[in-house]
Motif scaffolding. Structure first.
Motif, PDB file in Angstrom:
ATOM      1  N   ALA A 161      59.134  28.876  60.019  1.00 23.31           N
ATOM      2  CA  ALA A 161      60.585  28.655  60.079  1.00 23.31           C
ATOM      3  C   ALA A 161      61.154  28.987  61.453  1.00 23.31           C
ATOM      4  N   ARG A 162      60.522  29.958  62.169  1.00 26.52           N
ATOM      5  CA  ARG A 162      61.007  30.349  63.487  1.00 26.52           C
ATOM      6  C   ARG A 162      60.739  29.296  64.555  1.00 26.52           C
ATOM      7  N   CYS A 163      59.994  28.263  64.188  1.00 23.08           N
ATOM      8  CA  CYS A 163      59.649  27.194  65.133  1.00 23.08           C
ATOM      9  C   CYS A 163      60.596  25.996  65.047  1.00 23.08           C
ATOM     10  N   MET A 164      61.562  26.049  64.147  1.00 22.55           N
ATOM     11  CA  MET A 164      62.319  24.840  63.829  1.00 22.55           C
ATOM     12  C   MET A 164      63.512  24.574  64.743  1.00 22.55           C
ATOM     13  N   THR A 165      63.815  25.476  65.657  1.00 24.63           N
ATOM     14  CA  THR A 165      64.908  25.230  66.599  1.00 24.63           C
ATOM     15  C   THR A 165      64.437  25.480  68.020  1.00 24.63           C
ATOM     16  N   GLY A 166      64.944  24.677  68.955  1.00 23.77           N
ATOM     17  CA  GLY A 166      64.635  24.857  70.359  1.00 23.77           C
ATOM     18  C   GLY A 166      63.269  24.319  70.756  1.00 23.77           C
ATOM     19  N   ARG A 167      62.805  24.767  71.930  1.00 24.66           N
ATOM     20  CA  ARG A 167      61.521  24.341  72.485  1.00 24.66           C
ATOM     21  C   ARG A 167      60.504  25.435  72.173  1.00 24.66           C
ATOM     22  N   VAL A 168      59.476  25.085  71.415  1.00 27.85           N
ATOM     23  CA  VAL A 168      58.585  26.114  70.865  1.00 27.85           C
ATOM     24  C   VAL A 168      57.118  25.712  70.931  1.00 27.85           C
ATOM     25  N   LEU A 169      56.285  26.667  71.362  1.00 26.11           N
ATOM     26  CA  LEU A 169      54.845  26.570  71.147  1.00 26.11           C
ATOM     27  C   LEU A 169      54.592  27.299  69.828  1.00 26.11           C
ATOM     28  N   CYS A 170      54.359  26.554  68.777  1.00 24.40           N
ATOM     29  CA  CYS A 170      54.218  27.112  67.424  1.00 24.40           C
ATOM     30  C   CYS A 170      52.726  27.197  67.099  1.00 24.40           C
ATOM     31  N   ILE A 171      52.214  28.425  67.035  1.00 17.68           N
ATOM     32  CA  ILE A 171      50.760  28.636  66.975  1.00 17.68           C
ATOM     33  C   ILE A 171      50.377  29.278  65.652  1.00 17.68           C
ATOM     34  N   SER A 172      49.556  28.587  64.883  1.00 19.79           N
ATOM     35  CA  SER A 172      49.142  29.074  63.568  1.00 19.79           C
ATOM     36  C   SER A 172      47.727  29.615  63.614  1.00 19.79           C
ATOM     37  N   LYS A 173      47.565  30.894  63.262  1.00 18.84           N
ATOM     38  CA  LYS A 173      46.228  31.470  63.178  1.00 18.84           C
ATOM     39  C   LYS A 173      45.490  30.958  61.944  1.00 18.84           C
ATOM     40  N   GLU A 174      46.213  30.649  60.905  1.00 17.13           N
ATOM     41  CA  GLU A 174      45.551  30.206  59.676  1.00 17.13           C
ATOM     42  C   GLU A 174      44.880  28.853  59.850  1.00 17.13           C
ATOM     43  N   SER A 175      45.593  27.883  60.432  1.00 15.74           N
ATOM     44  CA  SER A 175      45.001  26.553  60.609  1.00 15.74           C
ATOM     45  C   SER A 175      44.385  26.370  61.982  1.00 15.74           C
ATOM     46  N   ARG A 176      44.505  27.374  62.881  1.00 16.83           N
ATOM     47  CA  ARG A 176      43.944  27.336  64.218  1.00 16.83           C
ATOM     48  C   ARG A 176      44.439  26.115  64.987  1.00 16.83           C
ATOM     49  N   THR A 177      45.770  25.970  64.966  1.00 24.90           N
ATOM     50  CA  THR A 177      46.402  24.845  65.653  1.00 24.90           C
ATOM     51  C   THR A 177      47.616  25.310  66.436  1.00 24.90           C
ATOM     52  N   LEU A 178      47.944  24.548  67.478  1.00 21.72           N
ATOM     53  CA  LEU A 178      49.154  24.764  68.271  1.00 21.72           C
ATOM     54  C   LEU A 178      49.991  23.498  68.173  1.00 21.72           C
ATOM     55  N   ARG A 179      51.236  23.660  67.762  1.00 19.92           N
ATOM     56  CA  ARG A 179      52.198  22.553  67.757  1.00 19.92           C
ATOM     57  C   ARG A 179      53.176  22.755  68.916  1.00 19.92           C
ATOM     58  N   TRP A 180      53.429  21.711  69.693  1.00 19.70           N
ATOM     59  CA  TRP A 180      54.493  21.731  70.677  1.00 19.70           C
ATOM     60  C   TRP A 180      55.671  21.027  70.029  1.00 19.70           C
ATOM     61  N   THR A 189      49.940  18.229  68.772  1.00 14.14           N
ATOM     62  CA  THR A 189      49.193  19.222  67.999  1.00 14.14           C
ATOM     63  C   THR A 189      47.776  19.281  68.544  1.00 14.14           C
ATOM     64  N   VAL A 190      47.287  20.496  68.859  1.00 13.99           N
ATOM     65  CA  VAL A 190      45.931  20.651  69.385  1.00 13.99           C
ATOM     66  C   VAL A 190      45.226  21.802  68.680  1.00 13.99           C
ATOM     67  N   PRO A 191      43.887  21.700  68.524  1.00 14.15           N
ATOM     68  CA  PRO A 191      43.118  22.833  67.978  1.00 14.15           C
ATOM     69  C   PRO A 191      43.095  23.981  68.976  1.00 14.15           C
ATOM     70  N   VAL A 192      43.123  25.210  68.482  1.00 11.25           N
ATOM     71  CA  VAL A 192      43.078  26.377  69.351  1.00 11.25           C
ATOM     72  C   VAL A 192      42.137  27.431  68.776  1.00 11.25           C
ATOM     73  N   ARG A 193      41.776  28.372  69.628  1.00  2.87           N
ATOM     74  CA  ARG A 193      40.899  29.486  69.278  1.00  2.87           C
ATOM     75  C   ARG A 193      41.568  30.772  69.748  1.00  2.87           C
ATOM     76  N   PHE A 194      41.275  31.883  69.076  1.00  2.11           N
ATOM     77  CA  PHE A 194      41.965  33.141  69.358  1.00  2.11           C
ATOM     78  C   PHE A 194      41.003  34.234  69.793  1.00  2.11           C
ATOM     79  N   GLY A 195      41.553  35.448  69.950  1.00  5.40           N
ATOM     80  CA  GLY A 195      40.741  36.606  70.250  1.00  5.40           C
ATOM     81  C   GLY A 195      39.918  37.011  69.035  1.00  5.40           C
ATOM     82  N   SER A 196      38.926  37.847  69.283  1.00  2.00           N
ATOM     83  CA  SER A 196      38.061  38.309  68.204  1.00  2.00           C
ATOM     84  C   SER A 196      38.779  39.384  67.389  1.00  2.00           C
ATOM     85  N   GLU A 197      38.105  39.881  66.395  1.00  2.00           N
ATOM     86  CA  GLU A 197      38.671  40.913  65.531  1.00  2.00           C
ATOM     87  C   GLU A 197      39.066  42.152  66.330  1.00  2.00           C
TER      88      GLU A 197
END
Length: 280
Positions: A161-180, A189-197
């Protein structure tokens, strides 16, 4: 699905003051963590894979013999959900799968199950039946959250919900995706990878405070092209390691992108001050 579920700053800092570093790090088949207690059955530590693919049975253990009556099928091609993620994570532990779990019992998973079954003298059905499942449980340990949700890619989930206004890099750890996104509309929308545990990517609401097209980590002396810093030394950037090895590795906290053309285009669109939301 057939069968029963298993279990169910912001900180604006001067560019010269930033100490950055998100060099990719290898993740072994145990996800870089001590083994997790298995609650359903005691399991040995992960065996080493043999030359023919997949891990060998324990030394001296006889191969299972198929029973006269076909075993009951628990999961098969087309099923999806958390249970399928666990199957895929356990198959990865014994080197029959190499990408992270997607939660979908697809053709790749079916072939991995066939290989596991054939190695152990079981009917090569490709379906996860009761006998195959018990055998897999006995050779593996309970996968943790890292193995289940951070090592594979999937389709983007609904934006936060915090991604729905303005210009946002919306990054989901669950689906491992970045939405511009701009004003609630997804442009890229692009696949992304994160830091380790142990070197996790921070979660929360941030903003891009510095962009560096040809950045090199001051901690690890490793390239971080198209870096867009949002929290201390953590940035969204291109990762050649991610492009080469996929989800078999991890960053030291940065958000890695493996599509160089896509992040090059994204770097040109994103401005300092644009919002960054990292969420589950």
């Amino acid at each position: 699905m057939r069968g029963v579920g298993l279990r169910s700053a912001v900180g604006v800092v001067l560019a010269a003051a930033v100490v950055s570093g998100c060099r990719a790090q290898a993740v072994d088949r145990d996800g870089g963590r001590p083994p997790v207690q298995v609650t359903r059955t005691a399991a040995p530590s992960q065996p080493a894979p043999d030359r023919t693919g997949g891990a060998d049975d324990k030394a001296g253990e006889p191969s299972a013999r198929p029973s006269a009556r076909p075993a009951r099928v628990l999961w098969s091609r087309g099923d999806d959900g958390r249970d399928v993620r666990e199957i895929q994570a356990r198959l990865r532990q014994v080197a029959w799968l190499f990408e992270g779990p997607t939660g979908t019992y697809d053709a790749t998973t079916e072939e991995a199950v066939k290989g596991f079954q054939g190695k152990r003298g079981l009917p090569r059905t490709g379906s996860m039946d009761t006998v195959t499942w018990q055998r897999l449980l006995g050779m593996t340990r309970e996968p943790g959250r890292w193995e289940l949700y951070l090592m594979g890619g999937q389709e983007a989930d609904a934006p936060d919900a915090r991604c729905m206004t303005g210009r946002v890099l919306c990054i989901s750890k669950e689906s491992r995706t970045l939405r511009w996104m701009i004003d609630g509309r997804t442009l890229t929308t692009v696949p992304v990878r994160f830091g380790s545990e142990y070197t996790p990517t921070r979660e929360g609401v941030f903003e891009v405070y510095w962009k560096s097209r040809h950045h090199v980590s001051t901690l690890y002396d490793s390239p971080m092209p198209y870096a867009m810093f949002f929290s201390g030394g953590q940035a969204v950037h291109y990762s050649a390691d991610f492009a080469a090895r996929g989800y078999a590795g991890a960053s030291h906290g940065c958000v890695n992108v493996r599509d160089e053309a896509a992040i090059s285009d994204l770097f040109g669109q994103v401005r300092n001050g644009d919002k960054v939301v990292v969420h589950w």
